[in-house]
Write an enzyme that holds these catalytic residues in place. Sequence first.
Site, short mmCIF file in Angstrom:
data_model
loop_
_atom_site.label_atom_id
_atom_site.label_comp_id
_atom_site.label_asym_id
_atom_site.label_seq_id
_atom_site.Cartn_x
_atom_site.Cartn_y
_atom_site.Cartn_z
CB THR A 1 43.88 25.91 23.30
OG1 THR A 1 43.97 24.93 24.34
CG2 THR A 1 44.82 25.52 22.17
CE LYS B 1 43.55 31.43 34.05
NZ LYS B 1 43.34 31.74 32.62
CD GLU C 1 55.03 31.86 37.82
OE1 GLU C 1 54.09 32.21 38.57
OE2 GLU C 1 55.98 31.15 38.20
CB VAL D 1 47.75 32.03 39.17
CG1 VAL D 1 47.07 32.94 40.20
CG2 VAL D 1 47.11 30.65 39.18
CB ALA E 1 49.32 37.73 33.38
CG LEU F 1 52.06 39.48 38.35
CD1 LEU F 1 50.94 39.80 39.33
CD2 LEU F 1 53.11 40.58 38.37
CD GLU G 1 40.10 33.19 29.48
OE1 GLU G 1 40.23 32.62 28.37
OE2 GLU G 1 41.03 33.30 30.30
CG ASP H 1 40.02 33.20 34.61
OD1 ASP H 1 40.64 32.29 34.04
OD2 ASP H 1 40.55 34.29 34.92
CE LYS I 1 43.51 33.83 36.19
NZ LYS I 1 43.43 35.28 35.95
#
Length: 800
Positions: free
Chosen positions: A535, A559, A586, A589, A591, A593, A648, A659, A663
């Site tokens: 969510t 996040k 993970e 930040v 996606a 990676l 988003e 956002d 991060k």
Amino acid sequence: MKIVKFGGKSLASGQTFDNVINIIKTKINESSIAVVVSAIGDTTDTLEYILELAKNKHDYITAFESFKNRDYHQYHIIQTELEVLGKLYEGVSLIEDYSPKIKDQILAQGELIASKILTAQLNAEGIKAVAADSRQFFITDTNFGSAQALEEISKQKTQAFFAELPNDTIAVITGFIGATEKGETTTLGRNGSNYSAALLANFIRAEELQNYTHVDGIYTANPDWVKNAQKIEELHFDEANELANFGASILHAKTILPLVENNIPLRILNTLNPESKGTLISNKPTAKGIKSLSLQSDVALIQFEGRGLLGIVGVDARVFTALANENISVSVISQGASERGLGFIVEAKDAELAKEALDKEFSNDFYTRDVNNISVIRDIAVISIIGQDLSTFDKPYAALVKNKIVPILFNNTVTGKNVSLVVKKEEAKKALNVIHGQIFGIAKKINIAVFGHGLVGGTLIDQILESAASIQEKKNIALNIFAIGNSKKVLLNDTGIKTNWREEVKNNSVSYTIQEVIDYANANHLENLIAIDNTASSEFIKTYIPLVENGFDLISSNKIANTVSYSFYKELRETLNKNHKEYLYETNVGAGLPLIDTIKLLHLSGENITKIKGVFSGSLSFIFNNYSVEEQPFSEILKQAIEKGYTEPDPREDLSGNDVGRKLLILARELDLQNEFEEINIQNLIPSELQQVTTSQFLNSLEELNPYFDKIKSELPQDTVLRYVGELSGDLQTNKGVLETKLIAVPTSSALGQLKGSDSIFEIYTESYGNNPIIIQGAGAGASVTARGVFGDILRLANK
């Protein structure tokens, strides 16, 4: 000759009676046999229930009439047994009490009825059979309720009986019962029919004892509780004896010993599946290792605490003598240092008597306060692992703790090859599944609750369902989605949600609280629990701590939990540590990676990270990568990002810089910095007049953004492009760093300037690497990429 024994469940209905008769027909064409029977179905329990009604002056007559009117009680040949029962119940009702001797007489009628009914049906099928009352040749001591056969005289009488039996006639012999030398009826205790069959096999030196039950053999665990339990093909007598001693319901502790004497194999078979070869128990050596898990649930724990008895010799002798005097058997024992503490298991029915005996024995010690407490703990279970070497028990034990199951008591046998654990009864089924999965290498079941089933969540669910079979085959991990929810409703299915989940969610979801999901997982004994938050809700993060406290690991693409107040951030970590749970994020930040893991490893290794800089947002990367070089209005590029699922749900979350700020804050906190979100210097790209409108109003007003961004683009120096970057700098060895997000112009030839599509890029500067940063670059947006990153976190957790 072979002895063929049928348990009560084998005779529990017309269908199974037919199966029994068909099995006997097949057997008599192969070799000579004798048949031993238990009471039919729940007869023994019913007779005991009626006995209690009669004793307590309750309406036993109605229950007894119902018993007499059962379909298979219409044979006139059992009228004698029913009349005996009627008279005995009447007598018990009159005096409001009964002795063990009377109880044995009543329970014995169940076996007598079974023997006569099966005999009548065999004769009706043209098979010559005679009902044999084992009281004629099983002579026992006077220990009513758990009598022991007097073997020499019983052997002589048994052999004499068979010597007179015609060769063409099958004896259908009552199990469970015998008689004293005076002719008084006795019973042989729990599972006594198996004991009867073993004695019979021993006395006549049978070729094999075949015990027909309702399962295909002995399993690595109870298959009713552990769905992936495996059938054991062969066991040695010693292994079977251990299983019997530790409560395996299919065996009796006394069953094996008569067979060992004359090396008579025992085969456990299934009445409902006669083609199965079952489990063979013999003196043939088998491979070493763990054989099976058994469970005893009708037990209680006695705890004895005598701190004032520290160092005094003989306390344990007094304890066990007091219990022996009451004929109370003790199983699992755990003793504290110098005899000051003692815990042991007794049968539940003996618990209060055991406490009374110890209270009496240690009454003076209570007075002098040398004994502190003698208590009974009920609602427990004992799990025994047959063949478990204590040196390899670390993983099963760790798995129990990870699943919020902490054994109350732990015991290892003298041989070091059997381990017993006492757990709460409500945790027993989950504990069995957890241990079984660990020690037998069978697919470890991971039970997943997914919250949020929009773009990312829905994609994740599809990815899991599509890959589940392959993962189970390759990784030995069974992924089971048991819950799919959003902010209002949840779909629950403990056996696993299938590919039609969207339809199921639409039609069968129910309103819920997070506690109801927790209770559902507990009620269905689900192990290895993972809650996934896909969510964007600030409310849902309030469920994290109760989920962790109730055995869930966490995975989140949301996040917010990592960027709200530092006090919550710290409380969550403390709760995770306290409960031995994991929290993976993970995808918070970059996606999919491997950024957070890299920073964690650098930080834990002692590397001094001096700065982190980059394009943190895949959505803003896509927007400005394209807007900088294409002759399209900003609103059109933004619409493309929305359609691709890069932003988003409300694009202002991206354009506001919030956002990226979140991060950046997440990475700062990975370095143990205590910054708050309010301390980030964020450049908001949304004109003030559009900041407070609703999401739908904003989406209908995207063209109003064009003048603002056209002006910025027109002022770009030559050979530069726009990038929205985040930067963490300052003295990162202190409590707080400097966090900033902003839209900047960078040379097209730079690493940032060469970004394409929705890629993100991160530059990690460290003391060791100096001016040469570690660069991590790749796809930074999109439902599929983010979902795949969450999926990776699931597999990382599953491996742990």
